[in-house]
Scaffold this motif. Sequence first.
Motif, PDB file in Angstrom:
ATOM      1  N   ALA A  22      18.258  92.027  79.786  1.00 25.56           N
ATOM      2  CA  ALA A  22      17.721  92.824  78.684  1.00 25.56           C
ATOM      3  C   ALA A  22      17.811  94.320  78.925  1.00 25.56           C
ATOM      4  O   ALA A  22      17.766  95.092  77.962  1.00 25.56           O
ATOM      5  N   THR A  23      17.935  94.743  80.178  1.00 28.43           N
ATOM      6  CA  THR A  23      17.870  96.171  80.462  1.00 28.43           C
ATOM      7  C   THR A  23      18.821  96.581  81.580  1.00 28.43           C
ATOM      8  O   THR A  23      18.950  95.864  82.570  1.00 28.43           O
ATOM      9  N   PRO A  24      19.451  97.739  81.425  1.00 29.97           N
ATOM     10  CA  PRO A  24      20.252  98.285  82.517  1.00 29.97           C
ATOM     11  C   PRO A  24      19.392  99.139  83.460  1.00 29.97           C
ATOM     12  O   PRO A  24      19.863  99.614  84.482  1.00 29.97           O
ATOM     13  N   ARG A  25      18.143  99.335  83.091  1.00 32.41           N
ATOM     14  CA  ARG A  25      17.245 100.182  83.879  1.00 32.41           C
ATOM     15  C   ARG A  25      16.571  99.380  85.009  1.00 32.41           C
ATOM     16  O   ARG A  25      16.668  98.161  85.047  1.00 32.41           O
ATOM     17  N   PRO A  26      15.872 100.059  85.904  1.00 33.35           N
ATOM     18  CA  PRO A  26      15.286  99.376  87.060  1.00 33.35           C
ATOM     19  C   PRO A  26      14.287  98.275  86.700  1.00 33.35           C
ATOM     20  O   PRO A  26      13.507  98.422  85.746  1.00 33.35           O
ATOM     21  N   VAL A  27      14.339  97.213  87.463  1.00 38.10           N
ATOM     22  CA  VAL A  27      13.358  96.120  87.387  1.00 38.10           C
ATOM     23  C   VAL A  27      12.735  96.001  88.771  1.00 38.10           C
ATOM     24  O   VAL A  27      13.436  95.786  89.756  1.00 38.10           O
ATOM     25  N   VAL A  28      11.425  96.155  88.835  1.00 41.96           N
ATOM     26  CA  VAL A  28      10.682  96.053  90.088  1.00 41.96           C
ATOM     27  C   VAL A  28      10.077  94.661  90.152  1.00 41.96           C
ATOM     28  O   VAL A  28       9.374  94.249  89.224  1.00 41.96           O
ATOM     29  N   GLY A  29      10.340  93.945  91.217  1.00 42.06           N
ATOM     30  CA  GLY A  29       9.802  92.603  91.376  1.00 42.06           C
ATOM     31  C   GLY A  29       8.563  92.590  92.256  1.00 42.06           C
ATOM     32  O   GLY A  29       8.544  93.213  93.310  1.00 42.06           O
ATOM     33  N   VAL A  30       7.528  91.899  91.793  1.00 37.08           N
ATOM     34  CA  VAL A  30       6.299  91.699  92.570  1.00 37.08           C
ATOM     35  C   VAL A  30       6.118  90.193  92.692  1.00 37.08           C
ATOM     36  O   VAL A  30       6.097  89.485  91.684  1.00 37.08           O
ATOM     37  N   PHE A  31       5.997  89.715  93.930  1.00 35.80           N
ATOM     38  CA  PHE A  31       5.831  88.286  94.174  1.00 35.80           C
ATOM     39  C   PHE A  31       4.432  88.007  94.691  1.00 35.80           C
ATOM     40  O   PHE A  31       3.994  88.614  95.664  1.00 35.80           O
ATOM     41  N   VAL A  32       3.741  87.080  94.011  1.00 36.34           N
ATOM     42  CA  VAL A  32       2.380  86.706  94.352  1.00 36.34           C
ATOM     43  C   VAL A  32       2.372  85.242  94.721  1.00 36.34           C
ATOM     44  O   VAL A  32       2.892  84.419  93.967  1.00 36.34           O
ATOM     45  N   HIS A  33       1.801  84.929  95.867  1.00 35.39           N
ATOM     46  CA  HIS A  33       1.740  83.533  96.292  1.00 35.39           C
ATOM     47  C   HIS A  33       0.336  83.169  96.724  1.00 35.39           C
ATOM     48  O   HIS A  33      -0.304  83.927  97.442  1.00 35.39           O
ATOM     49  N   GLY A  34      -0.135  81.990  96.257  1.00 35.58           N
ATOM     50  CA  GLY A  34      -1.431  81.395  96.473  1.00 35.58           C
ATOM     51  C   GLY A  34      -2.188  81.879  97.630  1.00 35.58           C
ATOM     52  O   GLY A  34      -3.278  81.741  97.870  1.00 35.58           O
TER      53      GLY A  34
END
Length: 70
Positions: free
Chosen positions: A58-70
């Motif tokens: 959807a975007t050529p701009r930055p995507v920051v990933g945040v991963f949350v685990h139990g």
Amino acid sequence: MACAEPFGFDDAQAAAAKADVTVLVLGLDQTLESEGHDRTTIELPPNQYVLANLIREATPRPVVGVFVHG
């Protein structure tokens, strides 16, 4: 965050298309991983991969990933 249904994916994709930066939060909640209920892999639920790919497309701009685990 089992993400069993793709509810809200269209809205997320539209928001990402308009954003300067997208923060994508993925992971597992305590229904999927907790003390005494460990998983055998570190894979995310399948629809979370679908969502990540939709956002990336959807975007050529930055995507920051945040991963949350139990």
